[in-house]
Structures are given as C-alpha cells and as structure tokens.
Scaffold this motif. Structure first.
Motif, PDB file in Angstrom:
ATOM      1  N   PRO A  38       0.795  -1.238   0.000  1.00  0.00           N
ATOM      2  CA  PRO A  38       0.000   0.000   0.000  1.00  0.00           C
ATOM      3  C   PRO A  38       0.822   1.280   0.000  1.00  0.00           C
ATOM      4  O   PRO A  38       0.406   2.297  -0.564  1.00  0.00           O
ATOM      5  N   GLY A  39       2.010   1.243   0.596  1.00  0.00           N
ATOM      6  CA  GLY A  39       2.836   2.443   0.629  1.00  0.00           C
ATOM      7  C   GLY A  39       3.315   2.873  -0.744  1.00  0.00           C
ATOM      8  O   GLY A  39       3.619   4.054  -0.971  1.00  0.00           O
ATOM      9  N   LEU A  40       3.382   1.927  -1.682  1.00  0.00           N
ATOM     10  CA  LEU A  40       3.809   2.250  -3.051  1.00  0.00           C
ATOM     11  C   LEU A  40       2.792   3.142  -3.758  1.00  0.00           C
ATOM     12  O   LEU A  40       3.125   3.843  -4.713  1.00  0.00           O
ATOM     13  N   LYS A  41       1.560   3.093  -3.282  1.00  0.00           N
ATOM     14  CA  LYS A  41       0.487   3.864  -3.939  1.00  0.00           C
ATOM     15  C   LYS A  41       0.505   5.340  -3.558  1.00  0.00           C
ATOM     16  O   LYS A  41      -0.111   6.160  -4.231  1.00  0.00           O
ATOM     17  N   ILE A  42       1.183   5.672  -2.475  1.00  0.00           N
ATOM     18  CA  ILE A  42       1.120   7.064  -2.002  1.00  0.00           C
ATOM     19  C   ILE A  42       2.463   7.787  -2.029  1.00  0.00           C
ATOM     20  O   ILE A  42       2.506   9.011  -1.924  1.00  0.00           O
ATOM     21  N   ALA A  43       3.564   7.055  -2.175  1.00  0.00           N
ATOM     22  CA  ALA A  43       4.886   7.691  -2.174  1.00  0.00           C
ATOM     23  C   ALA A  43       5.118   8.482  -3.462  1.00  0.00           C
ATOM     24  O   ALA A  43       4.528   8.186  -4.503  1.00  0.00           O
ATOM     25  N   HIS A  44       5.984   9.472  -3.376  1.00  0.00           N
ATOM     26  CA  HIS A  44       6.298  10.285  -4.556  1.00  0.00           C
ATOM     27  C   HIS A  44       7.062   9.479  -5.600  1.00  0.00           C
ATOM     28  O   HIS A  44       6.915   9.697  -6.804  1.00  0.00           O
ATOM     29  N   GLU A  45       7.892   8.564  -5.123  1.00  0.00           N
ATOM     30  CA  GLU A  45       8.757   7.795  -6.020  1.00  0.00           C
ATOM     31  C   GLU A  45       8.802   6.357  -5.501  1.00  0.00           C
ATOM     32  O   GLU A  45       8.910   6.148  -4.293  1.00  0.00           O
ATOM     33  N   ILE A  46       8.687   5.374  -6.387  1.00  0.00           N
ATOM     34  CA  ILE A  46       8.604   3.985  -5.908  1.00  0.00           C
ATOM     35  C   ILE A  46       9.572   3.067  -6.649  1.00  0.00           C
ATOM     36  O   ILE A  46       9.926   3.311  -7.809  1.00  0.00           O
ATOM     37  N   TYR A  47       9.980   2.002  -5.933  1.00  0.00           N
ATOM     38  CA  TYR A  47      10.850   0.980  -6.515  1.00  0.00           C
ATOM     39  C   TYR A  47      10.369  -0.380  -6.026  1.00  0.00           C
ATOM     40  O   TYR A  47      10.195  -0.586  -4.818  1.00  0.00           O
ATOM     41  N   ILE A  48      10.154  -1.292  -6.949  1.00  0.00           N
ATOM     42  CA  ILE A  48       9.756  -2.655  -6.609  1.00  0.00           C
ATOM     43  C   ILE A  48      11.006  -3.527  -6.684  1.00  0.00           C
ATOM     44  O   ILE A  48      11.420  -3.978  -7.756  1.00  0.00           O
ATOM     45  N   GLU A  49      11.625  -3.715  -5.524  1.00  0.00           N
ATOM     46  CA  GLU A  49      12.896  -4.417  -5.444  1.00  0.00           C
ATOM     47  C   GLU A  49      12.956  -5.254  -4.169  1.00  0.00           C
ATOM     48  O   GLU A  49      12.210  -5.012  -3.211  1.00  0.00           O
ATOM     49  N   ASP A  50      13.863  -6.195  -4.126  1.00  0.00           N
ATOM     50  CA  ASP A  50      14.056  -7.088  -2.985  1.00  0.00           C
ATOM     51  C   ASP A  50      14.605  -6.304  -1.793  1.00  0.00           C
ATOM     52  O   ASP A  50      15.731  -5.782  -1.848  1.00  0.00           O
ATOM     53  N   ILE A  51      13.836  -6.235  -0.708  1.00  0.00           N
ATOM     54  CA  ILE A  51      14.246  -5.453   0.466  1.00  0.00           C
ATOM     55  C   ILE A  51      15.327  -6.154   1.291  1.00  0.00           C
ATOM     56  O   ILE A  51      15.863  -5.558   2.234  1.00  0.00           O
ATOM     57  N   LEU A  52      15.674  -7.389   0.936  1.00  0.00           N
ATOM     58  CA  LEU A  52      16.731  -8.111   1.638  1.00  0.00           C
ATOM     59  C   LEU A  52      18.075  -8.002   0.916  1.00  0.00           C
ATOM     60  O   LEU A  52      19.095  -8.478   1.421  1.00  0.00           O
ATOM     61  N   ASP A  53      18.077  -7.356  -0.236  1.00  0.00           N
ATOM     62  CA  ASP A  53      19.278  -7.234  -1.063  1.00  0.00           C
ATOM     63  C   ASP A  53      20.036  -5.964  -0.673  1.00  0.00           C
ATOM     64  O   ASP A  53      19.617  -4.849  -1.013  1.00  0.00           O
ATOM     65  N   ILE A  54      21.145  -6.127   0.027  1.00  0.00           N
ATOM     66  CA  ILE A  54      21.909  -4.979   0.518  1.00  0.00           C
ATOM     67  C   ILE A  54      22.394  -4.096  -0.628  1.00  0.00           C
ATOM     68  O   ILE A  54      22.288  -2.862  -0.569  1.00  0.00           O
ATOM     69  N   GLU A  55      22.927  -4.710  -1.668  1.00  0.00           N
ATOM     70  CA  GLU A  55      23.440  -3.934  -2.804  1.00  0.00           C
ATOM     71  C   GLU A  55      22.323  -3.174  -3.507  1.00  0.00           C
ATOM     72  O   GLU A  55      22.528  -2.045  -3.966  1.00  0.00           O
ATOM     73  N   LYS A  56      21.148  -3.794  -3.597  1.00  0.00           N
ATOM     74  CA  LYS A  56      20.015  -3.123  -4.247  1.00  0.00           C
ATOM     75  C   LYS A  56      19.556  -1.922  -3.417  1.00  0.00           C
ATOM     76  O   LYS A  56      19.210  -0.872  -3.966  1.00  0.00           O
ATOM     77  N   ILE A  57      19.562  -2.074  -2.094  1.00  0.00           N
ATOM     78  CA  ILE A  57      19.179  -0.949  -1.221  1.00  0.00           C
ATOM     79  C   ILE A  57      20.136   0.221  -1.421  1.00  0.00           C
ATOM     80  O   ILE A  57      19.703   1.373  -1.559  1.00  0.00           O
ATOM     81  N   LYS A  58      21.416  -0.078  -1.469  1.00  0.00           N
ATOM     82  CA  LYS A  58      22.410   0.987  -1.665  1.00  0.00           C
ATOM     83  C   LYS A  58      22.248   1.644  -3.040  1.00  0.00           C
ATOM     84  O   LYS A  58      22.368   2.875  -3.171  1.00  0.00           O
ATOM     85  N   TYR A  59      21.961   0.822  -4.044  1.00  0.00           N
ATOM     86  CA  TYR A  59      21.771   1.345  -5.402  1.00  0.00           C
ATOM     87  C   TYR A  59      20.573   2.285  -5.467  1.00  0.00           C
ATOM     88  O   TYR A  59      20.670   3.390  -6.032  1.00  0.00           O
ATOM     89  N   ILE A  60      19.451   1.869  -4.882  1.00  0.00           N
ATOM     90  CA  ILE A  60      18.237   2.709  -4.902  1.00  0.00           C
ATOM     91  C   ILE A  60      18.459   3.987  -4.102  1.00  0.00           C
ATOM     92  O   ILE A  60      18.004   5.068  -4.499  1.00  0.00           O
ATOM     93  N   PHE A  61      19.167   3.879  -2.968  1.00  0.00           N
ATOM     94  CA  PHE A  61      19.457   5.068  -2.152  1.00  0.00           C
ATOM     95  C   PHE A  61      20.220   6.108  -2.987  1.00  0.00           C
ATOM     96  O   PHE A  61      19.878   7.297  -2.989  1.00  0.00           O
ATOM     97  N   LYS A  62      21.242   5.653  -3.702  1.00  0.00           N
ATOM     98  CA  LYS A  62      22.050   6.576  -4.509  1.00  0.00           C
ATOM     99  C   LYS A  62      21.302   7.077  -5.740  1.00  0.00           C
ATOM    100  O   LYS A  62      21.371   8.266  -6.081  1.00  0.00           O
ATOM    101  N   LYS A  63      20.565   6.174  -6.393  1.00  0.00           N
ATOM    102  CA  LYS A  63      19.821   6.548  -7.597  1.00  0.00           C
ATOM    103  C   LYS A  63      18.767   7.604  -7.294  1.00  0.00           C
ATOM    104  O   LYS A  63      18.582   8.563  -8.064  1.00  0.00           O
ATOM    105  N   SER A  64      18.077   7.438  -6.155  1.00  0.00           N
ATOM    106  CA  SER A  64      17.000   8.368  -5.800  1.00  0.00           C
ATOM    107  C   SER A  64      17.520   9.626  -5.106  1.00  0.00           C
ATOM    108  O   SER A  64      16.757  10.544  -4.836  1.00  0.00           O
ATOM    109  N   LYS A  65      18.824   9.638  -4.810  1.00  0.00           N
ATOM    110  CA  LYS A  65      19.457  10.757  -4.098  1.00  0.00           C
ATOM    111  C   LYS A  65      18.776  11.015  -2.761  1.00  0.00           C
ATOM    112  O   LYS A  65      18.508  12.158  -2.372  1.00  0.00           O
ATOM    113  N   ALA A  66      18.497   9.916  -2.062  1.00  0.00           N
ATOM    114  CA  ALA A  66      17.840  10.013  -0.762  1.00  0.00           C
ATOM    115  C   ALA A  66      18.804  10.573   0.284  1.00  0.00           C
ATOM    116  O   ALA A  66      20.028  10.500   0.134  1.00  0.00           O
TER     117      ALA A  66
END
Length: 304
Positions: A38-66
C-alpha cells in the motif's frame, strides 16, 4: 530543498508513516518487493525491489538521491538495511542491535547475565535435546520456538512431551537458520512496553496490557492502553524494561518489549530494536502519547 526519505518496506505497517511524512513536507521514496504494497500507492517515487538485497538498497538510495533510510516495524529487512546504512555511512540501527533483536537465545543470555529473571531456556538442535530439557525441569508446559522468527510464526505451546517432535519440526521450518529454542511457559498476564533510546537516555512511551486467547494459541484479542493494573505494578514493569534495554545495549532506536507479569514480578520474554507492528507504532502511539513517531523516525534517520 525537500529532504528525501527512502522507506523500506512499504507495507501496511509503514503506510501511515509514509503518509505522515508527506504531510510533514518530506519527499517520500518507497521500496518493496511486493508491487501491491500500500505504501507504493502514495509515495512520490517507488521501486519494486528485494528489500533483503543490501546492494540493491544501496543502489536505490544513490539513484533516488535520498538523504536517509527509514524502516519501522519490520524484522525481515532489519539486517540488510543496517548493513546498507553502514556502507553508505548514514545513521541506522547498529548491526549488533539488529543481531540481538533477531536472536532470542542471545537476548536471554544478556538478560540473565545482567541479573534479570528469565525463564529456563536452551538452544537445541534435536528433538531429543528438547525432551531432555523437559525432563530436567520437570515441566508441565513448554514453549518451542524458532530462534530468529517474528510475529509468533513457528511458536508452539505444548502440554505433553509426546508433541515435542511436531513442535520442533514446526519451529525449525520457520527459522531461517534452522535454530530452535525451548523455554518454560510462564503463567501470568502479558504486557508490552514501547520505548525509545536516544542520546543515552531511555524514554518509556507507553505500556499496554494484553488479553489473549486461551492456550495453545495465545493470540492477542485486546490490547489496553494504559494497562488495567495499579500504578505500583506499572512502575515495576518500567524498571525491568529499562534494565533489559540496557542489558541488550540498544541505542538510537525505538524498542518494542514484551514481558509476563508472574507471581515473582515482570519477566522479559522478548525485545526488539524496532517499533511495534499492527499499527501500534504508526497510529496508536501518536494518538495516546502525542509523539509523532513518523517525525521521530525521520529525525533519527537524518541524525537529528
């Protein structure tokens, strides 16, 4: 410029936190492996990715400039998020706190070593070891549970040692590492404590009293805020909760703790370096305490 906050995951427990963050003026980024979260429906920007993947988390953090990562009420992703935060050099729950949160045996060792009362317990690898534990303490009731699960998955209360084999298999199947612990069943009323450690101080936010179904299921039917017991007993629960948090060395994080008030007083049975689930952290605590848990979580993640 708006601060950008990456929320992991984006399920029902995180929905209201994301919603509140938007209302507070933050730019929200949500990541979840479930495209129906449900949170994907209201966030400004969304990513459907494996939340257990450390490298993917780091990639999304940098890509989104969080600017920060916020995760609440989620055991599954705690370790991957902690490791990602370490690599990114941003605030997050300490790795050792995550390990303690997810290792029930280790929790009991820390509590026992600090002088706190704990139920008889043991880590086992075979059904025979469970039977030996039952006989050693002449038990009438025993809890068999995974060492590393949450939400009561894989937990059994048994009244007859003939059922140990089934309970052991059930617990093992629900453990990521196939590790099982056994402990004596404590008679008494269950209470939850919601707290936060920050700046080397522990703040008790709320205490609740539970009404549960009859054994063997022990599911919550009602949760009372505040508890229905006299103030002197509440103070005893607070004292034991603070001692348990210190024993486990939780720092800069919310804490959800559960204890049983027995004839000899409160006994901590579990604690975790995260907010409570089932909307307690995201919706109930703000209503009963006046503390905006969304804002506090974001400030914590920003190092504020």
């Amino acid at each position: 410029m708006l601060k950008k906050i990456l929320f992991i995951p984006a399920g029902i427990a995180q929905f209201e936190i994301i919603n509140k963050a938007k209302a507070l003026g933050y730019y929200t980024i949500a990541m979840d492996g479930d495209n129906k979260a449900p949170g994907l429906k209201i966030a400004h920007e969304i990513y459907i990715e494996d939340i257990l993947d450390i490298e993917k988390i780091k990639y999304i953090f940098k890509k989104s400039k969080a600017d920060a990562i916020v995760s609440v009420s989620c055991d599954a992703a705690m370790y991957s998020i902690s490791k990602a935060c370490i690599d990114l050099d941003i605030p997050g729950v300490e790795e050792k706190n995550v390990i303690t949160s997810q290792n029930k045996f280790l929790q009991r060792v820390y509590l026992k070593n600090s002088g706190l009362q704990v139920p008889h317990f043991a880590k086992i690898t075979t059904i025979q070891e469970a039977i030996i534990f039952w006989n050693k303490f002449n038990l009438k009731k025993m809890i068999v549970k995974p060492n590393d699960s949450s939400g009561s998955r894989g937990v059994s209360l048994i009244f007859d040692k003939k059922n140990i084999d089934k309970a052991f298999t059930y617990a093992s199947e629900n453990s990521k590492n196939k590790k099982v612990i056994v402990e004596e069943f404590l008679e008494g009323t269950e209470f939850s404590v919601e707290a936060w450690e920050t700046n080397k101080k522990i703040k008790i936010i709320a205490i609740s009293e539970k009404e549960r179904t009859n054994p063997p299921y022990l599911l919550d039917k009602k949760v009372h805020f505040p508890p229905l017991i006299p103030k002197k007993y509440i103070e005893r629960i607070k004292k034991v909760a603070i001692a348990a948090i210190k024993a486990c060395e939780f720092k800069e994080c919310p804490i959800h703790l559960e204890c049983i008030f027995t004839n000899s007083g409160p006994v901590v049975v579990e604690l975790s370096a995260r907010g409570a689930g089932f909307k307690v952290f995201s919706e109930i605590l703000p209503k009963i305490s006046g503390i905006c848990t969304a804002k506090a979580s974001i400030q914590n993640a920003l190092g504020e």
